[in-house]
Motif scaffolding. Structure first.
Motif, PDB file in Angstrom:
ATOM      1  N   THR A   1      62.365  -6.764 -95.850  1.00 20.02           N
ATOM      2  CA  THR A   1      63.018  -8.014 -96.230  1.00 20.02           C
ATOM      3  C   THR A   1      64.433  -7.780 -96.759  1.00 20.02           C
ATOM      4  OG1 THR A   1      60.846  -8.929 -96.792  1.00 20.02           O
ATOM      5  CG2 THR A   1      62.785 -10.108 -97.604  1.00 20.02           C
ATOM      6  N   ARG A   2      64.600  -6.824 -97.658  1.00 21.98           N
ATOM      7  CA  ARG A   2      65.931  -6.553 -98.208  1.00 21.98           C
ATOM      8  C   ARG A   2      66.918  -6.168 -97.109  1.00 21.98           C
ATOM      9  NH1 ARG A   2      66.918  -5.006-103.647  1.00 21.98           N
ATOM     10  NH2 ARG A   2      68.163  -3.249-102.899  1.00 21.98           N
ATOM     11  N   ALA A   3      66.473  -5.370 -96.161  1.00 20.27           N
ATOM     12  CA  ALA A   3      67.354  -4.950 -95.070  1.00 20.27           C
ATOM     13  C   ALA A   3      67.789  -6.154 -94.242  1.00 20.27           C
ATOM     14  CB  ALA A   3      66.651  -3.917 -94.194  1.00 20.27           C
TER      15      ALA A   3
ATOM     16  N   GLY B   1      66.739 -19.045-110.127  1.00 19.68           N
ATOM     17  CA  GLY B   1      67.405 -17.993-110.888  1.00 19.68           C
ATOM     18  C   GLY B   1      68.306 -17.158-109.996  1.00 19.68           C
ATOM     19  N   PHE B   2      68.837 -16.093-110.593  1.00 19.95           N
ATOM     20  CA  PHE B   2      69.753 -15.201-109.888  1.00 19.95           C
ATOM     21  C   PHE B   2      69.167 -13.800-109.792  1.00 19.95           C
ATOM     22  CE2 PHE B   2      72.722 -18.343-111.753  1.00 19.95           C
ATOM     23  CZ  PHE B   2      73.348 -18.770-110.585  1.00 19.95           C
ATOM     24  N   LEU B   3      69.526 -13.105-108.718  1.00 21.85           N
ATOM     25  CA  LEU B   3      69.136 -11.708-108.531  1.00 21.85           C
ATOM     26  C   LEU B   3      70.226 -11.028-107.709  1.00 21.85           C
ATOM     27  CD1 LEU B   3      66.424 -11.367-105.726  1.00 21.85           C
ATOM     28  CD2 LEU B   3      67.916 -13.339-105.970  1.00 21.85           C
ATOM     29  N   ARG B   4      70.077  -9.733-107.527  1.00 18.10           N
ATOM     30  CA  ARG B   4      70.982  -8.984-106.658  1.00 18.10           C
ATOM     31  C   ARG B   4      70.165  -8.229-105.613  1.00 18.10           C
ATOM     32  NH1 ARG B   4      76.269  -8.552-108.477  1.00 18.10           N
ATOM     33  NH2 ARG B   4      76.586  -9.327-110.605  1.00 18.10           N
ATOM     34  N   VAL B   5      70.760  -8.109-104.442  1.00 19.94           N
ATOM     35  CA  VAL B   5      70.172  -7.319-103.363  1.00 19.94           C
ATOM     36  C   VAL B   5      71.243  -6.340-102.893  1.00 19.94           C
ATOM     37  CG1 VAL B   5      69.168  -7.335-101.057  1.00 19.94           C
ATOM     38  CG2 VAL B   5      68.632  -9.190-102.664  1.00 19.94           C
ATOM     39  N   GLU B   6      71.010  -5.050-103.127  1.00 22.12           N
ATOM     40  CA  GLU B   6      72.014  -4.010-102.896  1.00 22.12           C
ATOM     41  C   GLU B   6      73.339  -4.372-103.572  1.00 22.12           C
ATOM     42  OE1 GLU B   6      72.467  -2.484 -98.986  1.00 22.12           O
ATOM     43  OE2 GLU B   6      70.326  -2.035 -98.747  1.00 22.12           O
TER      44      GLU B   6
ATOM     45  N   THR C   1      69.550   0.130-107.903  1.00 18.55           N
ATOM     46  CA  THR C   1      68.277   0.746-107.536  1.00 18.55           C
ATOM     47  C   THR C   1      67.284  -0.377-107.276  1.00 18.55           C
ATOM     48  OG1 THR C   1      67.535   0.879-109.848  1.00 18.55           O
ATOM     49  CG2 THR C   1      68.705   2.800-108.951  1.00 18.55           C
ATOM     50  N   CYS C   2      66.171  -0.041-106.674  1.00 17.09           N
ATOM     51  CA  CYS C   2      65.138  -1.058-106.443  1.00 17.09           C
ATOM     52  C   CYS C   2      63.768  -0.381-106.385  1.00 17.09           C
ATOM     53  CB  CYS C   2      65.396  -1.835-105.153  1.00 17.09           C
ATOM     54  SG  CYS C   2      65.228  -0.865-103.640  1.00 17.09           S
ATOM     55  N   ASP C   3      62.730  -1.206-106.492  1.00 17.80           N
ATOM     56  CA  ASP C   3      61.369  -0.703-106.378  1.00 17.80           C
ATOM     57  C   ASP C   3      61.083  -0.265-104.940  1.00 17.80           C
ATOM     58  OD1 ASP C   3      60.978  -1.276-109.009  1.00 17.80           O
ATOM     59  OD2 ASP C   3      59.749  -3.055-108.684  1.00 17.80           O
ATOM     60  N   ASP C   4      60.020   0.507-104.790  1.00 16.40           N
ATOM     61  CA  ASP C   4      59.542   0.868-103.460  1.00 16.40           C
ATOM     62  C   ASP C   4      59.143  -0.424-102.732  1.00 16.40           C
ATOM     63  OD1 ASP C   4      58.091   1.708-101.211  1.00 16.40           O
ATOM     64  OD2 ASP C   4      57.360   3.505-102.224  1.00 16.40           O
ATOM     65  N   GLN C   5      59.851  -0.736-101.669  1.00  9.38           N
ATOM     66  CA  GLN C   5      59.644  -2.025-100.987  1.00  9.38           C
ATOM     67  C   GLN C   5      58.299  -2.118-100.269  1.00  9.38           C
ATOM     68  OE1 GLN C   5      62.109  -4.828-101.256  1.00  9.38           O
ATOM     69  NE2 GLN C   5      62.059  -3.402-102.982  1.00  9.38           N
ATOM     70  N   ARG C   6      57.609  -1.038-100.122  1.00  6.71           N
ATOM     71  CA  ARG C   6      56.279  -1.104 -99.509  1.00  6.71           C
ATOM     72  C   ARG C   6      55.299  -1.877-100.379  1.00  6.71           C
ATOM     73  NH1 ARG C   6      55.438   5.187 -98.419  1.00  6.71           N
ATOM     74  NH2 ARG C   6      56.320   5.144-100.537  1.00  6.71           N
ATOM     75  N   ARG C   7      55.626  -2.038-101.667  1.00  5.79           N
ATOM     76  CA  ARG C   7      54.769  -2.835-102.550  1.00  5.79           C
ATOM     77  C   ARG C   7      54.666  -4.273-102.064  1.00  5.79           C
ATOM     78  NH1 ARG C   7      56.080  -3.996-107.638  1.00  5.79           N
ATOM     79  NH2 ARG C   7      53.878  -4.213-108.177  1.00  5.79           N
TER      80      ARG C   7
ATOM     81  N   ARG D   1      60.719  -9.900-108.484  1.00  5.63           N
ATOM     82  CA  ARG D   1      61.180  -8.700-109.204  1.00  5.63           C
ATOM     83  C   ARG D   1      61.183  -7.477-108.296  1.00  5.63           C
ATOM     84  NH1 ARG D   1      58.393 -11.287-113.635  1.00  5.63           N
ATOM     85  NH2 ARG D   1      56.430 -10.361-112.934  1.00  5.63           N
ATOM     86  N   THR D   2      60.199  -7.379-107.412  1.00 10.30           N
ATOM     87  CA  THR D   2      60.138  -6.238-106.498  1.00 10.30           C
ATOM     88  C   THR D   2      61.248  -6.309-105.454  1.00 10.30           C
ATOM     89  OG1 THR D   2      57.730  -6.144-106.802  1.00 10.30           O
ATOM     90  CG2 THR D   2      58.645  -4.985-104.892  1.00 10.30           C
ATOM     91  N   LEU D   3      61.527  -7.501-104.985  1.00  8.10           N
ATOM     92  CA  LEU D   3      62.551  -7.700-103.975  1.00  8.10           C
ATOM     93  C   LEU D   3      63.950  -7.463-104.526  1.00  8.10           C
ATOM     94  CD1 LEU D   3      62.894  -8.652-101.019  1.00  8.10           C
ATOM     95  CD2 LEU D   3      63.043 -10.989-101.896  1.00  8.10           C
ATOM     96  N   ALA D   4      64.154  -7.785-105.798  1.00  6.19           N
ATOM     97  CA  ALA D   4      65.481  -7.710-106.408  1.00  6.19           C
ATOM     98  C   ALA D   4      65.857  -6.284-106.801  1.00  6.19           C
ATOM     99  CB  ALA D   4      65.516  -8.595-107.656  1.00  6.19           C
ATOM    100  N   ASP D   5      67.168  -6.033-106.893  1.00  5.31           N
ATOM    101  CA  ASP D   5      67.625  -4.805-107.528  1.00  5.31           C
ATOM    102  C   ASP D   5      67.030  -4.720-108.926  1.00  5.31           C
ATOM    103  OD1 ASP D   5      69.151  -4.482-105.276  1.00  5.31           O
ATOM    104  OD2 ASP D   5      71.077  -4.830-106.259  1.00  5.31           O
ATOM    105  N   THR D   6      66.699  -3.529-109.358  1.00  4.15           N
ATOM    106  CA  THR D   6      66.013  -3.324-110.629  1.00  4.15           C
ATOM    107  C   THR D   6      66.767  -3.974-111.788  1.00  4.15           C
ATOM    108  OG1 THR D   6      65.158  -1.221-109.815  1.00  4.15           O
ATOM    109  CG2 THR D   6      65.055  -1.596-112.190  1.00  4.15           C
ATOM    110  N   GLY D   7      66.065  -4.828-112.522  1.00  3.59           N
ATOM    111  CA  GLY D   7      66.616  -5.428-113.729  1.00  3.59           C
ATOM    112  C   GLY D   7      67.606  -6.550-113.522  1.00  3.59           C
ATOM    113  N   THR D   8      67.786  -7.028-112.288  1.00  3.42           N
ATOM    114  CA  THR D   8      68.813  -8.039-112.057  1.00  3.42           C
ATOM    115  C   THR D   8      68.284  -9.466-112.040  1.00  3.42           C
ATOM    116  OG1 THR D   8      68.630  -7.915-109.632  1.00  3.42           O
ATOM    117  CG2 THR D   8      70.189  -6.409-110.720  1.00  3.42           C
TER     118      THR D   8
END
Length: 575
Positions: A547-549, A368-373, A320-326, A346-353
């Motif tokens: 950006t995520r897309a 650091g590390f994050l996940r995108v989709e 899951t992720c935050d509303d990217q319009r933020r 944090r907004t760009l990343a998958d929630t909690g990753t």
């Protein structure tokens, strides 16, 4: 119609012949087979039927008892000592780390090599496993599958001779590390302990210096082959600290003290008298970069280790992720106003990753590390709240080392650029910024994994080029948000240098300021994102909400290479 029949005989013996053939009609009373009776036949079946499957033979009972006395349940006093310090036992940590039922312990029967000075029963009870619980199991199998979950785990047992490194302790260490090397298995190591153990008298006449101990060679040689994570809670000195520091990622709890020598070694070297708490406290070690992740306690540290290991294990299907319009509103419209880039991350990343590494050191660059989709990525970003986002010696060094880690294990990299360039000035040069800053450039340009650069605001000078892997044409894609601005150096500095004569020619301070702002505005129009994109120096200017897309499409376009037989890099720098 095919029919099957089961026949039985009144006697036990050997079948010597069959009297009928397939398809033949059998009459009542006719012979079916000829059996030679054997005396005693069937006795084995009768004996097996009489076996009590719950009966424990003496040889097995001895083994079960030896295993029992190594467990926490048989050592209540040792467990109580850990509770007193607010810590878990070695076995509790490994139980938390490994998937339930997956851990196979190696060398549980070992005891300290002190039979010449202590009774065998005493050693079995008080030095179980020679102070080292080690083995192989699975971590995160439910998320990534059994094939990617293999992991070697080691934990020094501080309740056994203060977690020191004994003869059989090292031998066991070598055994599991060689397993990890052969099978390219990740290693997670709980390193609490006091270093070498001089009291193992059984090997006294067979060893003079112990400098041929191979454990250190083996663990260091694993660098770049498979991810290695160290976790420390409590005191970690001498050889234990070397194992901690050799890992790719270091995690420590706040109650940690980590140093290359403990109080006895320091005092013995004539360097003063110190308590353990004065040596390498966690706040100092976090600030100087020795600790990547600072956790409150062992449970949090173990969870962080599993999360980080997962970044090397592969993709997650659920996210899951935050509303990217933020993202459209996180960069202030006032171009000189600072903002929290971690909120962007944090907004760009998958929630909690998102998990940050080495956050206490090199504060101008965040890693650091994050996940995108669900896809893992390494990230490095400028922090505009520190030196305006300028890249200093520490930040460059930290980012360069992090990029090595990502490249070694095929983790794609995302760069969030907002920098006026490399930090300059006498103080910066005293910190060896020329060489340390160049490290980021050299490492970034050698990446073999995809690099994606997103310019959030400032993209100036050689520092921006370093954030883009050497230049803006080097990444797999270089995209910008509408707030981005570009140039060979910061706009204000460029105006002051390039138009000094015109500015000095204004006697009125108000007129001088008005001219300065006019010139800056003119340069901004030339260097704003849309203008730079129009001459193809960047690939696109995008809606931040997209950006995520863009990143996902980029990752799909740049597949990760297949697994290799050996290392991609000879090693990953510890620094």
């Amino acid at each position: 119609m095919k029919m099957e029949h089961v026949i039985s005989a009144d006697v036990a013996g050997i079948v010597r012949g069959v009297a009928v053939e397939m398809g033949e009609t059998v009459f009542e009373g006719g012979p079916l087979a000829f059996i030679e009776a054997v005396e005693g036949a069937g006795a084995v079946d009768e004996a097996e039927a009489a076996i009590d499957l719950d009966h424990i033979r003496p040889d097995l009972a001895e083994v079960i008892e030896r295993h029992r006395i190594t467990l926490d349940s048989a050592r209540p006093d040792a467990v109580a000592r850990r509770r007193k310090t607010g810590q878990r036992t070695a076995r509790e940590n490994l139980d938390d780390l490994f998937d339930p039922g997956s851990f196979s312990e190696y060398g549980a029967m070992a005891i300290a090599a002190q039979r010449r000075r202590r009774d065998l029963a005493d050693l079995q009870v008080n030095t179980p496993a020679d102070g080292m619980v080690a083995g192989v199991g699975e971590v995160n199998a439910a998320l990534f599958g059994e094939d990617r979950a293999r992991c070697v785990g080691l934990a020094y047992d501080y309740t056994v001779l203060a977690g020191t490194q004994g003869h059989f302790n090292h031998k066991k260490t070598d055994r599991v590390l060689e397993f990890a090397e052969h099978w390219k298995a990740p290693v997670i190591w709980y390193t609490e302990g006091g270093g070498g153990r001089p009291g193992d008298v059984d090997v006294g006449q067979l060893s003079a210096s112990s400098l041929d101990t191979t454990s250190f060679t083996t663990f260091a040689r694993l660098s770049g082959l498979a991810p290695r994570i160290s976790i420390n809670s409590g005191r970690c000195f001498a050889g234990n600290a070397i194992f901690f520091g050799c890992a790719d990622v270091t995690i420590a709890t706040r109650n940690s003290n980590i140093g290359l020598g403990g109080p006895a070694m320091i005092e013995g070297g004539g360097l003063g008298v110190f308590t353990p708490d004065q040596i390498g406290p966690s706040d100092v070690m976090f600030a100087n970069g020795s600790i990547d992740v600072l956790a409150e306690a062992e449970a949090e540290a173990t969870a962080a280790a599993k999360q980080i290991l997962g970044m090397f294990q592969g993709r997650l299907r659920d996210w899951t992720c935050d509303d990217q319009r933020r993202l459209r509103h996180l960069i202030p419209e006032n171009r000189v106003r600072a903002y929290d880039v971690r909120e962007v991350i944090r907004t760009l990343a998958d929630t909690g990753t998102w998990i940050e590494l080495r956050g206490g050191y090199g504060r101008g660059v965040i890693t650091g590390f994050l996940r995108v989709e669900g896809r893992p990525m390494g990230l490095f970003a400028n922090d505009p709240r520190h030196l305006g986002g300028a890249i200093d010696a520490e930040g460059a060094e930290k980012a360069g080392r992090f990029l090595q880690l990502c490249d070694a294990f095929d983790v794609p990299v995302l760069s969030l650029c907002d920098t006026p360039g490399f930090m300059v000035g006498p103080a910066s040069e005293e910190a060896a910024a020329v060489r340390r800053g160049s490290r980021l450039m050299v490492t970034a340009t050698s990446l073999t994994v995809p690099l994606f650069t997103v310019v959030l605001r400032k993209g100036y000078g050689l520092g921006a080029q370093a954030m883009a892997g050497g230049d803006f044409s080097a990444p797999a894609m270089t995209i910008a948000w509408p707030t981005a601005e570009f140039g060979p150096m910061g706009l204000e500095g460029a105006v002051r240098l390039g138009y000094r004569k015109e500015l000095d020619g204004q006697p009125d301070p108000a007129a001088k300021q008005a001219l300065f702002e006019k010139l800056v505005g003119r340069m901004y129009e030339t260097g704003k994102a849309l203008s730079v994109a129009s001459v193809l120096e960047i690939d696109a200017v995008i809606d931040p909400a997209e950006t995520r897309a863009w990143l996902v499409r980029g990752l799909k376009a740049c597949p990760i290479p297949p697994a290799r037989a050996g290392k991609k890099r000879p090693f990953v720098d510890t620094w």
